[in-house]
Write an enzyme that holds these catalytic residues in place. Structure first.
Site, PDB file in Angstrom:
ATOM      1  N   HIS A 441       0.817  -1.218   0.000  1.00  0.00           N
ATOM      2  CA  HIS A 441       0.000   0.000   0.000  1.00  0.00           C
ATOM      3  C   HIS A 441       0.853   1.270   0.000  1.00  0.00           C
ATOM      4  O   HIS A 441       2.047   1.223   0.203  1.00  0.00           O
ATOM      5  CB  HIS A 441      -1.040  -0.026   1.129  1.00  0.00           C
ATOM      6  CG  HIS A 441      -0.508   0.064   2.520  1.00  0.00           C
ATOM      7  ND1 HIS A 441      -1.309   0.319   3.602  1.00  0.00           N
ATOM      8  CD2 HIS A 441       0.733  -0.093   3.024  1.00  0.00           C
ATOM      9  CE1 HIS A 441      -0.585   0.332   4.694  1.00  0.00           C
ATOM     10  NE2 HIS A 441       0.643   0.081   4.379  1.00  0.00           N
ATOM     11  N   GLU A 442       0.206   2.383  -0.312  1.00  0.00           N
ATOM     12  CA  GLU A 442       0.899   3.675  -0.441  1.00  0.00           C
ATOM     13  C   GLU A 442       2.006   3.628  -1.488  1.00  0.00           C
ATOM     14  O   GLU A 442       3.049   4.266  -1.318  1.00  0.00           O
ATOM     15  CB  GLU A 442       1.489   4.119   0.912  1.00  0.00           C
ATOM     16  CG  GLU A 442       0.522   4.199   2.057  1.00  0.00           C
ATOM     17  CD  GLU A 442      -0.629   5.158   1.808  1.00  0.00           C
ATOM     18  OE1 GLU A 442      -0.508   6.039   0.948  1.00  0.00           O
ATOM     19  OE2 GLU A 442      -1.660   4.989   2.483  1.00  0.00           O
ATOM     20  N   GLY A 443       1.773   2.896  -2.553  1.00  0.00           N
ATOM     21  CA  GLY A 443       2.793   2.772  -3.603  1.00  0.00           C
ATOM     22  C   GLY A 443       3.621   1.527  -3.383  1.00  0.00           C
ATOM     23  O   GLY A 443       4.354   1.430  -2.403  1.00  0.00           O
TER      24      GLY A 443
END
Lengths: 600, 600
Positions: A441-443
């Site tokens: 998550h978050e890239g």
């Protein structure tokens, strides 16, 4: 009693021996603070985390949120925990005194938050997501939006989310399809579907404020056509009272491998055609705004990954000290008592690797937090800008390196506990499962590697990279000549030299438009770059530990020797292992690039 | 339709192009077999696995066995699956025709079993454990024991377990405390507690036959004082009918991270003082007997680890081909359609790494099975012995390398699927959790490394190691000079050379009694040794693939090119990365050895 969340001795070392937190109190913004107020905040964080968050960490995993009548239900322990967090004011840790905040440096707020991430990352996510949403409105919202949505968040009544991902687009934000049509009264009608929205529904507060990316009718294609909207679960009247339920529907919950305490939701906006949203800032600037939140979130993800690794390490260490089993290879006397497994060299290897990963990454995450403070509160504008640039460069590393290596630490913790580690009767397998989200998550890891090599490294003529190089060289200079530190310095300088050569070569490719070739093995680059950064942070720690030893602080001698040995492990076992990957990058190895789909 | 368990083209490549399974049909024992009978057995295995095992793989995870009234309850799907396995006769795959077996080579039986391990390792474990127990009685039991306990296993009515581990001893078998007191009638009274006994209770058959390690009253201390006993759940009368319930109690179930379909039990023997056991073979020889079962089990664990990695790889591959997302770095046109993620170089890297791990390890596991056949059915006694010695040397690698690297493949499969991979709506996270057991059970990774370096490598004056070296050199010689293969040969020869130097040095330490120093970093040695072995197997595959290409088999050209590319990945990306670890071993690096407990 053994500490279970983090080592307070190590935290004090980081704050007061490595990162000089006390120097911050000489800045105007933090002038009312002192080591005393810092430590008081940390003590409160530890005690709230231990009392309200840690006890239901396993239960939150076993009894994950349920979808009941269109809403998400949580176990009853979450609400009092979150309330204790809010009561103590941690969601306003960095906010101004006048707003009711603690006006703490980010360095200290992150150190406080770390306790909650170690205790129960699933429950801690609710206030954390809210802080991100609140900061976004604070930076880019109108005064009216701040009154209606930010203030209740500060008061702990409203919660927040960030709603980016869509089913068909995933990481590719330029392809989102959620639409925003202007309505008569200056608001917008939102229509679209989002998935993987953490905290997208829960019964913890009066309202949930979704920060939603959507496209206006006149939006240009791609990322330049994305706008940011506030979409509350309940509408809010002018006087601040709650209005009608907005047209935001909980379509379902995802069932995750770990991190189960945090609802992961599918949200439908505008199924009934009357989902109200409010544009934040300028049209088409939404992604730039969201990046502020994402950059904060990426540092938060990095620290979260560290803390799950840290909690696992401390548990495995305690277990290895208590658990007798077997004898050393030269102990042939079968009637001799069994030894504690920490006596076995391979168990020590697994513990030392964990220590090197989690304490190295912890230092980096705190260093990044210190850079946030420097970018905001240093007296000199150029120095503020330089700190911001360095933070920008390091953000993909701060997010990614802990996510991969502190996850590896969790895997080693399971191995130290053996068969017991594999059971849910012990906590370490959950730490692994919780942590497995962080490289995604978050890239994702791959996206962070493209961000680092494709954007950050070459930014502003490589100014931040040059700054980083100078800082690493300065630490190397401090270590030079000291007999205990010299063997640690050499491998770091070798890696730095090799990395610089490779960086120049790859940036050359990018400048010449050879983008696919230059970025083909960016994941290898991120790993090697990350090792150089963590290697530097370990050398820095070693320099400070040696200073402590030289000062003859006898009570701390074991602590400092452990630091030096972990630095030795990382710099002589791990750092030199990066050269092969750099050689592949240098040779523009195209093994992956030329593998045809049909050949698999 | 995509294949989900394993690639049948790759299996055919292994059996008929690499390992020459047809040559086995020229041996007397397998004279009634042909490629046709082999393929028929494989087809049956695939179809039973797909029809009866795969469909409840997720359900077996979600609804794990329950402890109800002193017994373990399973979901209803397990019994018909196991019955279909038994019905098809796979539990007797290698047994003589006269016993009702298929008299298949182990190479083929392992290839058949692989399908079940990929489809549902949790349910497949019940017949697999039984086969191990049955083989133990067949090798070391008396005729009476075979009649009463083995025959019903062959008939598919009784099941079996191996009961070694005890709460306070874990891996340290010399410290077990379970006692066996002689009774009047030649039987024994067993008393003790065992944990982590897989398949220790279930309702699948008429009876469960536990193969229990215990100590006689006159036992010498240590591993030389361990004896082996048959301890049935229900006593068996002379005429084969079931007698009274034996005094074996299910004390509880462990709740695992994965592999949940298989009950992991705590068993109490003799709580009421009347637990009946029967000595197998000679007193105090139990561990030697059990090692036969453990060696089989270790190959089985290796293959199981491969197949979980394999199933995850195939799923990730299929997903990457179907799932559109984003554009390549040089694709700046945001209105162009998204590309399938397999187009992204970093996704290819993750798929290629998985392919290299699982197909390399699959080859090794099948090669080991072929060595079992050679050790039993080669005409020449010396050659049989040599095959057995080589198998012995490779066993820790066959067990460990897939357990660590095919687990890594599972981790990469999750990453390829991104957020979806992290949810239980997709199968890859379960494959990881299931596979995480494999580096732990049947001897941990650390224990395997001590077995390899501390025992196997130096055995018989290093005869097996010399044999292995000759075989690797022979493959290198086949590759030499060919332009496509030459770049693959060189890194393997370099690693082999370095490994030989290090091996001599470490064996020197051991010979001089420097046992703790020589074995301190044995885990690094196992990893490097494993890479040399898998590198060799990949070069072997590359040689055969090149032969196929040179023969101009156009329909298979993509398949062969994929093999060559995966070989290139493994030999140029992974193999050269081992030199740093070997340098640490060569330098007798003592970083882990000298880390004091107090320094952590």
């Amino acid at each position: 009693m053994s500490e279970t969340l983090l080592s307070s001795r190590n935290l004090a070392f980081e704050l007061y021996e490595v990162l000089d937190a006390e120097a911050l109190t000489r800045r105007e913004r933090f002038a009312d603070h002192s080591r005393g107020t810092f430590d008081a905040a940390l003590d409160t964080a530890r005690s709230v985390a231990e009392k309200y968050f840690a006890p239901h960490n396993r239960k939150g995993d076993e009894e994950e949120p349920q979808y009941v009548d269109g809403a998400a239900q949580l176990i009853p322990e979450v609400k009092p925990a979150v309330e204790a967090f809010l009561e103590a004011g941690f969601h306003n840790a960095t906010r101004d005194f006048e707003q009711g905040g603690m006006q703490l440096p980010t360095l200290l707020s992150q150190a406080c938050f770390a306790h909650f991430q170690a205790a129960n990352v699933g429950s801690a996510a609710y206030p954390f997501l809210t802080m991100g949403a609140a900061n976004l409105i604070e930076s880019f919202g109108s005064d009216a939006q701040k009154r209606r949505f930010l203030q209740p968040m500060i008061e702990g009544r409203f919660f927040g989310t960030m709603a980016l991902t869509e089913p068909h687009a995933g990481s590719s934000l330029s392809d989102i399809r959620t639409r925003a049509e202007p309505a008569d009264n200056g608001s917008y009608r939102i229509r679209g579907n989002k998935i993987f929205i953490s905290g997208g529904d829960h019964p913890l507060g009066e309202n949930i404020v979704h920060m939603v990316l959507a496209k206006l009718p006149d939006a240009p294609p791609g990322v330049k056509g994305i706008s940011l909207f506030i979409v509350p679960k309940f509408l809010v009247n002018e006087d601040g009272s709650l209005g009608a339920r907005n047209d935001v529907t909980l379509a379902g919950l995802f069932h995750k491998m770990g991190y189960r305490g945090t609802t992961s939701t599918a949200l439908n906006f505008g199924d009934q055609g009357h989902c109200v949203g409010y544009l934040v800032g300028q049209p088409h600037h939404g992604l730039a705004y969201m990046f502020q939140m994402m950059n904060e979130a990426r540092i938060g993800v990095g620290m979260g990954a560290v803390m799950l690794g840290y909690a696992g390490y401390l548990y495995a260490l305690d277990y290895a000290r208590q658990r007798p089993q077997g004898r050393l290879p030269d102990g042939k006397d079968a009637s001799a008592p069994q030894v504690a497994i920490i006596q076995h060299p391979d168990v020590r290897r697994m513990l030392l690797a964990q220590k090197a990963y989690v304490e190295g990454a912890f230092d980096l995450a705190l260093y990044a937090a210190r850079l946030v403070d420097d970018s905001q509160t240093l007296a000199d504008a150029d120095e503020r800008r330089a700190a911001g640039e360095l933070l920008d460069l390091l953000t993909p590393v701060v997010k990614s390196w802990p996510s991969s290596h502190c996850l590896k630490a969790n895997e080693l913790a399971i191995q130290v506990l053996g068969g017991h580690g594999y059971t849910r009767e012990y906590p370490v397998e959950q730490y692994y499962r919780d942590n497995r989200l962080n490289p995604i998550h978050e890239g994702t890891h791959g996206i962070q590697s493209l961000d680092l090599l494709g954007r950050k490294v070459g930014q502003n003529g490589g100014a931040a990279l040059k700054q980083l190089t100078r800082l690493i060289q300065a630490t190397c200079a401090e270590a030079a000549g000291h007999p205990a530190l010299e063997p640690l310095r050499a491998p770091l300088e070798q890696l730095l030299g090799h990395l610089s050569t490779v960086t120049m070569a790859l940036l050359g490719d990018l400048l010449q438009g050879e983008v696919n070739r230059g970025l083909a093995n960016s994941a290898l680059y991120l790993d090697a770059f990350g090792h150089a950064v963590i290697g530097w942070r370990w050398l820095e720690q070693a320099v400070r530990a040696q200073r402590g030893l030289d000062a003859g602080q006898a009570a701390d001698a074991d602590f400092y020797r452990g630091k030096l040995q972990a630095a030795r492990y990382f710099l002589t076992w791990e750092v030199p292992a990066c050269h092969h990957a750099l050689s592949l990058l240098e040779a523009r190895d195209d093994t992956c690039l030329t593998m045809a789909d049909a050949w698999f």
